[in-house]
Design an enzyme around this catalytic site. Structure first.
Site, PDB file in Angstrom:
ATOM      1  N   ARG A  13       2.175  84.306  40.722  1.00 32.24           N
ATOM      2  CA  ARG A  13       3.597  84.064  40.993  1.00 32.24           C
ATOM      3  C   ARG A  13       4.479  84.953  40.115  1.00 32.24           C
ATOM      4  O   ARG A  13       5.649  84.629  39.917  1.00 32.24           O
ATOM      5  CB  ARG A  13       3.951  82.595  40.752  1.00 32.24           C
ATOM      6  CG  ARG A  13       3.259  81.620  41.698  1.00 32.24           C
ATOM      7  CD  ARG A  13       3.856  80.221  41.625  1.00 32.24           C
ATOM      8  NE  ARG A  13       5.238  80.195  42.098  1.00 32.24           N
ATOM      9  CZ  ARG A  13       6.308  80.278  41.343  1.00 32.24           C
ATOM     10  NH1 ARG A  13       6.200  80.415  40.016  1.00 32.24           N
ATOM     11  NH2 ARG A  13       7.520  80.260  41.871  1.00 32.24           N
ATOM     12  N   THR A 169      13.104  61.153  36.802  1.00 33.25           N
ATOM     13  CA  THR A 169      13.995  60.007  36.755  1.00 33.25           C
ATOM     14  C   THR A 169      13.441  58.917  37.669  1.00 33.25           C
ATOM     15  O   THR A 169      13.056  59.201  38.809  1.00 33.25           O
ATOM     16  CB  THR A 169      15.420  60.381  37.192  1.00 33.25           C
ATOM     17  OG1 THR A 169      15.894  61.465  36.377  1.00 33.25           O
ATOM     18  CG2 THR A 169      16.367  59.205  37.036  1.00 33.25           C
ATOM     19  N   HIS A 190      12.618  76.656  39.578  1.00 34.12           N
ATOM     20  CA  HIS A 190      11.991  77.398  40.674  1.00 34.12           C
ATOM     21  C   HIS A 190      11.135  78.557  40.161  1.00 34.12           C
ATOM     22  O   HIS A 190      10.251  79.055  40.874  1.00 34.12           O
ATOM     23  CB  HIS A 190      13.072  77.920  41.620  1.00 34.12           C
ATOM     24  CG  HIS A 190      12.617  78.053  43.037  1.00 34.12           C
ATOM     25  ND1 HIS A 190      11.288  78.075  43.410  1.00 34.12           N
ATOM     26  CD2 HIS A 190      13.324  78.172  44.194  1.00 34.12           C
ATOM     27  CE1 HIS A 190      11.191  78.207  44.708  1.00 34.12           C
ATOM     28  NE2 HIS A 190      12.405  78.262  45.220  1.00 34.12           N
ATOM     29  N   ASP A 194       7.268  75.793  42.913  1.00 35.86           N
ATOM     30  CA  ASP A 194       7.794  75.895  44.272  1.00 35.86           C
ATOM     31  C   ASP A 194       7.733  74.542  44.971  1.00 35.86           C
ATOM     32  O   ASP A 194       7.162  73.573  44.460  1.00 35.86           O
ATOM     33  CB  ASP A 194       6.981  76.911  45.073  1.00 35.86           C
ATOM     34  CG  ASP A 194       7.111  78.328  44.529  1.00 35.86           C
ATOM     35  OD1 ASP A 194       8.197  78.663  44.016  1.00 35.86           O
ATOM     36  OD2 ASP A 194       6.120  79.075  44.614  1.00 35.86           O
TER      37      ASP A 194
END
Length: 229
Positions: A13, A169, A190, A194
């Site tokens: 990535r 949360t 990001h 992803d």
């Protein structure tokens, strides 16, 4: 506590990481309605903390997937912690404030629950933001809003887009068609995570919640009187 540097030449990535870190800096959040019917029923029957079980499931998956343990060192290099511990909030109703505690992660729930109970007894009543001192860098944040069942939650980070660790949360669960649905939100960057990774996380979280009776087996020496619901 060990931090592993990512080999950027081998990191699949790399282009995505550089794009979302340097060109289009952005994070995103996703909220799911987690079916916790089995988990809530099991914790109630066992007399253990539902909150602790929630935290444990999150920690179990964070430590399963390295994209949820990634951060940069002081030199700006990307890496990941070999193990991450949950940092979570404890509410003080008398002052309407909260404090942050952290508990050492253990893969076995009984071991984790004992660590959680010890921290709660030692530091749960402390006022101020940092209830348990010495928070290590290899922690991830869990916040709780047990007074509201929500469908969406948004968190703004004003750090210039450099914070890569996830923030979770937890809301209040509600009875819907005989099932107990808990809103769970994850805020991620990001650059390292992803939609595929976050979707997989929530899918596995649902599976763990459904299978909770099979592996959340506390030993007899757990003090069940120390409970946060």
């Amino acid at each position: 506590m060990s931090w592993v540097k990512v080999d950027m030449e081998q990191y699949p990535r790399r282009e995505h990481y550089e794009h979302y870190l340097h060109h289009v800096r952005c994070g995103y959040g996703m909220t799911v309605q987690l079916d916790v019917t089995n988990l809530a029923g099991w914790t109630k029957a066992q007399g253990v903390s539902f909150y602790a079980a929630e935290i444990y499931l999150l920690a179990r998956l964070v430590n399963r997937h390295p994209e949820f343990r990634m951060c940069r060192n002081e030199a700006g290099d990307l890496g990941y912690w070999e193990c991450s511990h949950p940092s979570y909030t404890v509410f003080h109703p008398e002052t309407e404030t909260f404090s942050v505690l952290w508990t050492e992660y253990a893969e076995d729930f009984s071991d984790f629950y004992r660590n959680y109970q010890a921290d709660l007894l030692a530091y749960g009543g402390n006022p101020g933001f940092e209830g348990k001192p010495g928070t290590p860098p290899n922690t991830f944040d869990v916040s709780s809003i047990p007074w509201a069942h929500y469908t969406d939650f948004h968190l703004d980070l004003f750090d210039g887009g450099g914070y890569l660790l996830p923030i979770f949360t937890l809301g209040q669960y509600a009875e819907v068609n005989g099932r107990r649905l808990l809103p769970v939100t994850a805020q991620v960057h990001h650059a390292v995570c992803d939609g595929y990774h976050l979707s997989r996380f929530f899918r596995e979280l649902q599976q763990l919640a459904e299978e909770s009776r099979d592996f959340l087996q506390p030993s007899d020496n757990i003090n069940k009187s120390v409970v946060i619901s």
